[in-house]
Design an enzyme around this catalytic site. Structure first.
Site, PDB file in Angstrom:
ATOM      1  N   ARG A 100       0.887  -1.182   0.000  1.00 21.34           N
ATOM      2  CA  ARG A 100       0.000   0.000   0.000  1.00 21.34           C
ATOM      3  C   ARG A 100       0.911   1.214   0.000  1.00 21.34           C
ATOM      4  NH1 ARG A 100      -5.459   1.567   3.216  1.00 21.34           N
ATOM      5  NH2 ARG A 100      -6.126  -0.064   1.785  1.00 21.34           N
ATOM      6  N   HIS A 127      -7.137   0.476  -6.879  1.00 20.23           N
ATOM      7  CA  HIS A 127      -7.424  -0.337  -5.681  1.00 20.23           C
ATOM      8  C   HIS A 127      -8.057  -1.650  -6.167  1.00 20.23           C
ATOM      9  CE1 HIS A 127      -7.768  -1.387  -1.638  1.00 20.23           C
ATOM     10  NE2 HIS A 127      -8.602  -0.470  -1.175  1.00 20.23           N
ATOM     11  N   GLN A 130      -9.913  -4.164  -3.824  1.00 22.06           N
ATOM     12  CA  GLN A 130     -11.256  -3.712  -3.467  1.00 22.06           C
ATOM     13  C   GLN A 130     -12.245  -4.095  -4.562  1.00 22.06           C
ATOM     14  OE1 GLN A 130     -12.314  -2.015  -0.504  1.00 22.06           O
ATOM     15  NE2 GLN A 130     -14.208  -2.755  -1.407  1.00 22.06           N
ATOM     16  N   ASP A 209     -17.695   6.448  -2.365  1.00 16.31           N
ATOM     17  CA  ASP A 209     -16.480   6.415  -1.542  1.00 16.31           C
ATOM     18  C   ASP A 209     -16.343   7.792  -0.902  1.00 16.31           C
ATOM     19  OD1 ASP A 209     -14.092   5.672  -0.365  1.00 16.31           O
ATOM     20  OD2 ASP A 209     -12.909   5.756  -2.202  1.00 16.31           O
ATOM     21  N   CYS A 250     -16.710   1.225  -0.181  1.00 22.18           N
ATOM     22  CA  CYS A 250     -15.500   0.465   0.167  1.00 22.18           C
ATOM     23  C   CYS A 250     -15.053   0.714   1.601  1.00 22.18           C
ATOM     24  CB  CYS A 250     -14.385   0.792  -0.812  1.00 22.18           C
ATOM     25  SG  CYS A 250     -13.988   2.535  -0.882  1.00 22.18           S
ATOM     26  N   ARG A 278     -13.572  -8.916   1.222  1.00 17.37           N
ATOM     27  CA  ARG A 278     -12.157  -8.634   0.958  1.00 17.37           C
ATOM     28  C   ARG A 278     -11.315  -9.879   1.274  1.00 17.37           C
ATOM     29  NH1 ARG A 278     -10.169  -3.407   0.939  1.00 17.37           N
ATOM     30  NH2 ARG A 278      -8.262  -4.479   0.350  1.00 17.37           N
TER      31      ARG A 278
HETATM   32  N1   CP Z   1     -11.393  -0.199   1.701  1.00 20.16           N
HETATM   33  C1   CP Z   1     -10.169  -0.181   2.219  1.00 20.16           C
HETATM   34  O1   CP Z   1      -9.166  -0.354   1.522  1.00 20.16           O
HETATM   35  O2   CP Z   1     -10.137   0.017   3.574  1.00 20.16           O
HETATM   36  P1   CP Z   1      -8.818   0.273   4.419  1.00 20.16           P
HETATM   37  O3   CP Z   1      -8.239   1.601   3.972  1.00 20.16           O
HETATM   38  O4   CP Z   1      -9.270   0.298   5.860  1.00 20.16           O
HETATM   39  O5   CP Z   1      -7.844  -0.829   4.160  1.00 20.16           O
END
Ligand code: CP
Length: 294
Positions: A100, A127, A130, A209, A250, A278
């Site tokens: 990440r 992402h 997701q 989002d 998400c 997820r």
């Molecule tokens: N949706 C998502 O990626 O959540 P986080 O940022 O908590 O990992």
């Protein structure tokens, strides 16, 4: 060459369908696979996470593996060691690397030099993990998803782009409704509009989002909220959607901003299933990416 998962478009449509099928099977039998027995998966988080971290960690444990969570400030990266060298060393110990990051360049460099699969756990533009869980949630609800319509309302961000790119592989038609200045680029292949009502009309899924994402300048937060206010996902918007339509988000959510509390905690949403999915979707992905020990 390892198979990476950076945008999601590394998969063919058939491979994506197989991953979604497998994710549903793993959800029904969470301890039914030991595909990562004895293997370590490195998970590098430059930014905070709840869902991604917990779902990857729990999923890897369910597959019999060891999730090794690393933060850059704990690594020699913080003292100037290169991504290239970090990639090579992690590849000697881990069967895959999740990242990440706030930099597409860092992700590309890691993927270039890693000799094991690299999984994008969120980057500024994408992402894809997701999107896998989102499509799995649609599969769970509808069975076949080709031809279904998803309307994303709000900020045309990395989540919207991944929905458009990965959704297209599954035959899902994605429309993004966003105001000028917040719209997704045309390259992702989504239908673009500035009208949330027309996007929502007849859609099978409404998605939103947050309006201020990680990496957005806090100084512009009030301007973003003002521009995006007409794009809130509420009951009136859901009333325009197809019968049986539901909301996805998400998360994390800001009830009262991009989504109302009535929708977030109401009956016409699958948001909490989506958060759970997820784990199952990423387990299926890791099974498909990590080759067995020879
Ligand atoms: N949706 C998502 O990626 O959540 P986080 O940022 O908590 O990992």
């Amino acid at each position: 060459m390892p198979r990476h998962f950076l945008t999601g478009t590394e998969l063919t449509g058939d491979e994506l369908a197989a991953v979604l099928d497998r994710a549903l099977a793993l959800k029904a039998d969470p301890l039914g696979s030991r595909a990562l027995a004895g293997r370590t998966i490195a998970l590098v988080f430059e930014h905070p996470s709840t869902r991604t971290r917990v779902s990857f960690e729990a999923g890897i444990v369910e597959l019999g593996g060891h999730p090794l969570v690393l933060r850059p400030n704990e690594l020699q990266l913080s003292r100037g060691e290169s991504i290239r060298d970090t990639a090579q060393v992690l590849s000697r110990h881990a069967a895959a690397i999740g990242l990440r990051t706030g930099s597409e360049r860092t992700l590309a460099e890691l993927a270039e030099h890693a000799t094991v699969p690299v999984v994008n756990m969120l980057s500024p533009d994408h992402h894809p993990c997701q999107a896998l869980a989102d499509l799995m949630t649609m599969r769970e609800a509808f069975g076949a998803i080709a031809g279904r319509r998803l309307a994303y309302v709000g900020d045309g961000n990395n989540v919207a782009r991944s929905l458009a790119l990965v959704g297209a592989l599954a035959g899902v038609a994605v429309t993004v409704a966003a105001p000028d200045g917040y719209q997704l680029d045309a390259g992702a292949g989504a239908h673009l509009t500035d009208d949330p009502a027309s996007a929502a009309t007849g859609a099978d899924v409404l998605y939103t989002d947050v309006w201020v994402s990680m990496g957005d300048d806090e100084a512009t937060a009030d301007a973003r909220r003002a521009a995006l206010a007409p794009y809130r996902l509420d009951d009136a918007l859901l009333d325009r959607a197809a019968p049986g339509a539901f909301a996805l988000h998400c998360l994390p959510a800001h009830p009262g901003e991009e989504i109302t509390a009535e929708v977030l905690y109401g009956k016409r949403q699958r948001i909490w299933d989506q958060a759970e999915n997820r784990r199952h979707a990423q387990k299926a992905l890791l099974e498909s990416l990590v080759p067995p020990v020879e």
